[in-house]
Design a protein around this motif. Structure first.
Motif, PDB file in Angstrom:
ATOM      1  N   PHE A  35      -1.022  -5.502  -4.189  1.00  0.00           N
ATOM      2  CA  PHE A  35      -2.507  -4.637  -5.584  1.00  0.00           C
ATOM      3  C   PHE A  35      -3.209  -4.469  -3.753  1.00  0.00           C
ATOM      4  O   PHE A  35      -3.886  -3.785  -4.415  1.00  0.00           O
ATOM      5  CB  PHE A  35      -2.857  -6.219  -5.998  1.00  0.00           C
ATOM      6  CG  PHE A  35      -4.291  -6.098  -6.021  1.00  0.00           C
ATOM      7  CD1 PHE A  35      -4.473  -4.743  -7.609  1.00  0.00           C
ATOM      8  CD2 PHE A  35      -5.307  -6.697  -5.284  1.00  0.00           C
ATOM      9  CE1 PHE A  35      -5.955  -4.842  -8.104  1.00  0.00           C
ATOM     10  CE2 PHE A  35      -6.787  -6.495  -6.131  1.00  0.00           C
ATOM     11  CZ  PHE A  35      -6.529  -5.339  -7.458  1.00  0.00           C
ATOM     12  N   PHE A  36      -3.716  -5.099  -2.998  1.00  0.00           N
ATOM     13  CA  PHE A  36      -4.744  -4.849  -2.433  1.00  0.00           C
ATOM     14  C   PHE A  36      -3.879  -2.812  -1.164  1.00  0.00           C
ATOM     15  O   PHE A  36      -5.156  -2.777  -0.644  1.00  0.00           O
ATOM     16  CB  PHE A  36      -4.963  -5.894  -1.170  1.00  0.00           C
ATOM     17  CG  PHE A  36      -5.550  -6.732  -1.555  1.00  0.00           C
ATOM     18  CD1 PHE A  36      -6.770  -6.572  -1.832  1.00  0.00           C
ATOM     19  CD2 PHE A  36      -4.997  -8.137  -1.679  1.00  0.00           C
ATOM     20  CE1 PHE A  36      -8.082  -7.163  -2.817  1.00  0.00           C
ATOM     21  CE2 PHE A  36      -6.342  -8.394  -2.199  1.00  0.00           C
ATOM     22  CZ  PHE A  36      -7.501  -8.390  -2.308  1.00  0.00           C
ATOM     23  N   THR A  37      -2.549  -3.539  -1.414  1.00  0.00           N
ATOM     24  CA  THR A  37      -2.280  -1.764  -0.688  1.00  0.00           C
ATOM     25  C   THR A  37      -2.043  -0.927  -1.491  1.00  0.00           C
ATOM     26  O   THR A  37      -3.028   0.256  -1.277  1.00  0.00           O
ATOM     27  CB  THR A  37      -0.994  -2.202   0.405  1.00  0.00           C
ATOM     28  OG1 THR A  37      -0.454  -3.577   0.759  1.00  0.00           O
ATOM     29  CG2 THR A  37      -0.365  -1.415   0.113  1.00  0.00           C
ATOM     30  N   MET A  38      -2.411  -0.845  -2.926  1.00  0.00           N
ATOM     31  CA  MET A  38      -2.339   0.286  -3.418  1.00  0.00           C
ATOM     32  C   MET A  38      -3.855   0.752  -3.474  1.00  0.00           C
ATOM     33  O   MET A  38      -4.339   1.238  -3.896  1.00  0.00           O
ATOM     34  CB  MET A  38      -1.654  -0.103  -5.165  1.00  0.00           C
ATOM     35  CG  MET A  38      -1.980   0.899  -5.691  1.00  0.00           C
ATOM     36  SD  MET A  38       0.079   2.032  -5.463  1.00  0.00           S
ATOM     37  CE  MET A  38      -1.092   3.123  -6.414  1.00  0.00           C
ATOM     38  N   ARG A  39      -5.092  -0.601  -3.808  1.00  0.00           N
ATOM     39  CA  ARG A  39      -6.694  -0.008  -3.820  1.00  0.00           C
ATOM     40  C   ARG A  39      -6.441   0.643  -2.136  1.00  0.00           C
ATOM     41  O   ARG A  39      -7.081   1.495  -2.643  1.00  0.00           O
ATOM     42  CB  ARG A  39      -6.723  -1.366  -3.327  1.00  0.00           C
ATOM     43  CG  ARG A  39      -6.674  -2.012  -4.906  1.00  0.00           C
ATOM     44  CD  ARG A  39      -7.528  -1.549  -6.099  1.00  0.00           C
ATOM     45  NE  ARG A  39      -9.322  -1.624  -5.735  1.00  0.00           N
ATOM     46  CZ  ARG A  39      -9.882  -1.246  -6.201  1.00  0.00           C
ATOM     47  NH1 ARG A  39      -9.526  -0.231  -7.436  1.00  0.00           N
ATOM     48  NH2 ARG A  39     -11.068  -1.004  -6.421  1.00  0.00           N
ATOM     49  N   LEU A  40      -6.301   0.586  -0.996  1.00  0.00           N
ATOM     50  CA  LEU A  40      -5.896   1.120   0.211  1.00  0.00           C
ATOM     51  C   LEU A  40      -5.597   2.271  -0.181  1.00  0.00           C
ATOM     52  O   LEU A  40      -6.378   3.637   0.598  1.00  0.00           O
ATOM     53  CB  LEU A  40      -5.748   0.390   1.606  1.00  0.00           C
ATOM     54  CG  LEU A  40      -5.442   0.802   2.926  1.00  0.00           C
ATOM     55  CD1 LEU A  40      -7.049   0.974   3.098  1.00  0.00           C
ATOM     56  CD2 LEU A  40      -4.890   0.376   3.334  1.00  0.00           C
TER      57      LEU A  40
END
Length: 69
Positions: A35-40
């Motif tokens: 999730f955080f990688t996609m947001r980044l």
């Protein structure tokens, strides 16, 4: 195509359901990381799109006076 015995070797349903806890924890860690990688990735992509738009506008502004002369 595949023999049923071969496929049944990969299926394992433990009687003790507490064996699912480590799998659930690691799944949640990877899910949160994804999730955080996609947001980044989305954030960086928007930033690059804005920079490209600014560069495009800058180039078009430089070309406009040259075309009039």
């Amino acid at each position: 195509m595949f023999h049923p015995l071969v496929l049944s070797l990969f299926l394992y349903f433990p009687e003790d359901k507490s064996e699912y806890i480590p799998a659930a924890i690691s799944f949640m860690i990877f899910l949160i990381g994804a999730f955080f990688t996609m947001r980044l990735i989305i954030k960086v992509s928007k930033r690059e799109a804005d920079r490209a738009k600014e560069l495009e506008d800058k180039i078009l502004k430089k070309q406009t006076p040259n075309q009039d002369s």
